[in-house]
Design a protein around this motif. Structure first.
Motif, PDB file in Angstrom:
ATOM      1  N   SER A   1       0.811  -1.217  -0.024  1.00 42.33           N
ATOM      2  CA  SER A   1      -0.071  -0.243   0.041  1.00 42.33           C
ATOM      3  C   SER A   1       0.941   1.326   0.069  1.00 42.33           C
ATOM      4  N   ALA A   2       1.916   1.054   0.722  1.00 46.03           N
ATOM      5  CA  ALA A   2       2.964   2.375   0.642  1.00 46.03           C
ATOM      6  C   ALA A   2       3.371   2.513  -0.575  1.00 46.03           C
ATOM      7  N   ALA A   3       3.775   1.280  -1.372  1.00 47.67           N
ATOM      8  CA  ALA A   3       4.623   1.577  -2.684  1.00 47.67           C
ATOM      9  C   ALA A   3       3.320   1.892  -3.648  1.00 47.67           C
ATOM     10  N   LEU A   4       2.176   1.568  -3.517  1.00 47.66           N
ATOM     11  CA  LEU A   4       1.323   2.120  -4.588  1.00 47.66           C
ATOM     12  C   LEU A   4       1.191   3.679  -4.422  1.00 47.66           C
ATOM     13  N   ARG A   5       1.287   4.288  -3.212  1.00 45.76           N
ATOM     14  CA  ARG A   5       1.079   5.664  -2.964  1.00 45.76           C
ATOM     15  C   ARG A   5       2.088   6.141  -3.770  1.00 45.76           C
ATOM     16  N   ILE A   6       3.309   5.624  -3.697  1.00 45.98           N
ATOM     17  CA  ILE A   6       4.519   6.342  -4.158  1.00 45.98           C
ATOM     18  C   ILE A   6       4.180   6.127  -6.032  1.00 45.98           C
ATOM     19  N   LEU A   7       3.917   4.975  -6.383  1.00 48.29           N
ATOM     20  CA  LEU A   7       3.798   4.565  -7.697  1.00 48.29           C
ATOM     21  C   LEU A   7       2.510   5.634  -8.373  1.00 48.29           C
ATOM     22  N   GLU A   8       1.755   5.889  -7.575  1.00 50.03           N
ATOM     23  CA  GLU A   8       0.463   6.862  -7.827  1.00 50.03           C
ATOM     24  C   GLU A   8       0.971   8.461  -7.976  1.00 50.03           C
ATOM     25  N   ASP A   9       2.039   8.719  -7.439  1.00 51.87           N
ATOM     26  CA  ASP A   9       2.348   9.986  -7.506  1.00 51.87           C
ATOM     27  C   ASP A   9       3.397  10.358  -9.040  1.00 51.87           C
ATOM     28  N   PRO A  10       2.372  11.218  -9.786  1.00 50.87           N
ATOM     29  CA  PRO A  10       3.160  11.215 -10.960  1.00 50.87           C
ATOM     30  C   PRO A  10       4.414  12.300 -10.879  1.00 50.87           C
TER      31      PRO A  10
ATOM     32  N   LEU B   1       1.137  -6.536  -6.888  1.00 49.87           N
ATOM     33  CA  LEU B   1       1.715  -5.219  -6.881  1.00 49.87           C
ATOM     34  C   LEU B   1       2.294  -4.767  -8.076  1.00 49.87           C
ATOM     35  N   ALA B   2       2.924  -5.710  -8.752  1.00 44.02           N
ATOM     36  CA  ALA B   2       3.793  -5.609  -9.818  1.00 44.02           C
ATOM     37  C   ALA B   2       2.749  -5.188 -11.190  1.00 44.02           C
ATOM     38  N   GLY B   3       1.695  -6.156 -10.985  1.00 45.93           N
ATOM     39  CA  GLY B   3       0.420  -5.791 -12.151  1.00 45.93           C
ATOM     40  C   GLY B   3      -0.196  -4.412 -12.108  1.00 45.93           C
ATOM     41  N   LYS B   4      -0.316  -3.824 -10.737  1.00 47.21           N
ATOM     42  CA  LYS B   4      -0.705  -2.528 -10.408  1.00 47.21           C
ATOM     43  C   LYS B   4       0.181  -1.557 -10.836  1.00 47.21           C
ATOM     44  N   ALA B   5       1.535  -1.743 -10.374  1.00 44.26           N
ATOM     45  CA  ALA B   5       2.565  -0.844 -11.001  1.00 44.26           C
ATOM     46  C   ALA B   5       2.605  -0.628 -12.355  1.00 44.26           C
ATOM     47  N   ARG B   6       2.469  -1.885 -13.261  1.00 47.91           N
ATOM     48  CA  ARG B   6       2.532  -1.807 -14.712  1.00 47.91           C
ATOM     49  C   ARG B   6       1.442  -0.894 -15.128  1.00 47.91           C
ATOM     50  N   GLU B   7       0.009  -0.894 -14.579  1.00 46.99           N
ATOM     51  CA  GLU B   7      -1.035  -0.507 -15.114  1.00 46.99           C
ATOM     52  C   GLU B   7      -0.750   1.163 -14.777  1.00 46.99           C
ATOM     53  N   LEU B   8      -0.051   1.778 -13.730  1.00 49.96           N
ATOM     54  CA  LEU B   8       0.090   2.819 -13.580  1.00 49.96           C
ATOM     55  C   LEU B   8       1.377   3.459 -14.353  1.00 49.96           C
ATOM     56  N   ARG B   9       2.575   2.620 -14.406  1.00 44.67           N
ATOM     57  CA  ARG B   9       3.577   2.905 -15.126  1.00 44.67           C
ATOM     58  C   ARG B   9       3.918   1.836 -16.217  1.00 44.67           C
ATOM     59  N   PRO B  10       3.372   1.720 -17.318  1.00 47.04           N
ATOM     60  CA  PRO B  10       3.515   0.549 -18.214  1.00 47.04           C
ATOM     61  C   PRO B  10       5.001  -0.052 -18.578  1.00 47.04           C
ATOM     62  N   LEU B  11       6.027   1.138 -18.440  1.00 49.83           N
ATOM     63  CA  LEU B  11       7.270   0.776 -18.993  1.00 49.83           C
ATOM     64  C   LEU B  11       8.166   0.722 -17.549  1.00 49.83           C
ATOM     65  N   LEU B  12       7.707   0.567 -16.599  1.00 46.31           N
ATOM     66  CA  LEU B  12       8.431   0.611 -15.207  1.00 46.31           C
ATOM     67  C   LEU B  12       9.016  -0.885 -15.254  1.00 46.31           C
ATOM     68  N   PRO B  13      10.452  -1.168 -15.042  1.00 45.59           N
ATOM     69  CA  PRO B  13      10.874  -2.428 -14.989  1.00 45.59           C
ATOM     70  C   PRO B  13      10.645  -2.762 -13.584  1.00 45.59           C
ATOM     71  N   VAL B  14      10.483  -4.356 -13.452  1.00 45.48           N
ATOM     72  CA  VAL B  14      10.211  -4.803 -12.104  1.00 45.48           C
ATOM     73  C   VAL B  14      11.221  -5.949 -11.954  1.00 45.48           C
ATOM     74  N   LEU B  15      11.575  -5.892 -10.653  1.00 45.31           N
ATOM     75  CA  LEU B  15      12.478  -7.200 -10.312  1.00 45.31           C
ATOM     76  C   LEU B  15      12.064  -7.721  -8.909  1.00 45.31           C
ATOM     77  N   PHE B  16      11.665  -9.020  -9.175  1.00 48.08           N
ATOM     78  CA  PHE B  16      11.211  -9.699  -7.860  1.00 48.08           C
ATOM     79  C   PHE B  16      12.383 -10.139  -7.284  1.00 48.08           C
ATOM     80  N   ALA B  17      12.441 -10.228  -5.913  1.00 45.72           N
ATOM     81  CA  ALA B  17      13.418 -11.020  -4.862  1.00 45.72           C
ATOM     82  C   ALA B  17      12.421 -12.036  -4.184  1.00 45.72           C
ATOM     83  N   SER B  18      12.762 -13.043  -4.096  1.00 52.82           N
ATOM     84  CA  SER B  18      11.958 -14.433  -3.506  1.00 52.82           C
ATOM     85  C   SER B  18      13.008 -15.304  -3.062  1.00 52.82           C
TER      86      SER B  18
END
Length: 116
Positions: A34-43, A64-81
């Motif tokens: 939820s904190a990440a989404l607030r950052i991602l939503e800030d244009p 989260l990555a799916g929502k991030a890509r909706e907001l920022r389609p070109l944003l690279p995502v690196l998962f750590a697992s």
């Protein structure tokens, strides 16, 4: 260049931020989705990469990555697992297995961002 690190484990997040900071990146931290989404939503917030844990307490990393890509389609995502062997990486995204070394994190981030 700003990177968003989303990790609920304080120690792991602190180490990731420290390594990335030493590499010259500006790092924004979020301890949950939820904190990440607030950052991602800030244009006004420019981001070059989001590094996210897969197992977050309030949302799966994939969601989260799916929502991030909706907001920022070109944003690279690196998962750590910690379960990298059993994780299906969504198309166009990247994965690093925990535990990882400093060099592994550096190399992975630089490869994604096209830095030598």
């Amino acid at each position: 260049m700003h990177l968003l690190v989303v990790e609920d484990d304080d120690i792991v997040r602190m180490l990731m931020v420290e390594v990335l900071d030493e590499l010259g990146y500006k790092v924004i931290e979020a301890e949950h989705a939820s904190a990440a989404l607030r950052i991602l939503e800030d244009p006004g917030q420019q981001l070059a990469l989001m590094v996210t844990d897969v197992g977050l307490p309030d949302m799966r990393g994939e969601e989260l990555a799916g929502k991030a890509r909706e907001l920022r389609p070109l944003l690279p995502v690196l998962f750590a697992s910690g379960y990298a062997d059993s994780f299906d990486v969504p198309e166009g995204m990247h994965l690093i297995g925990k535990p990882f070394g400093i060099d592994q994190l550096r190399d992975k981030v630089q490869a994604i961002l096209g830095k030598p």
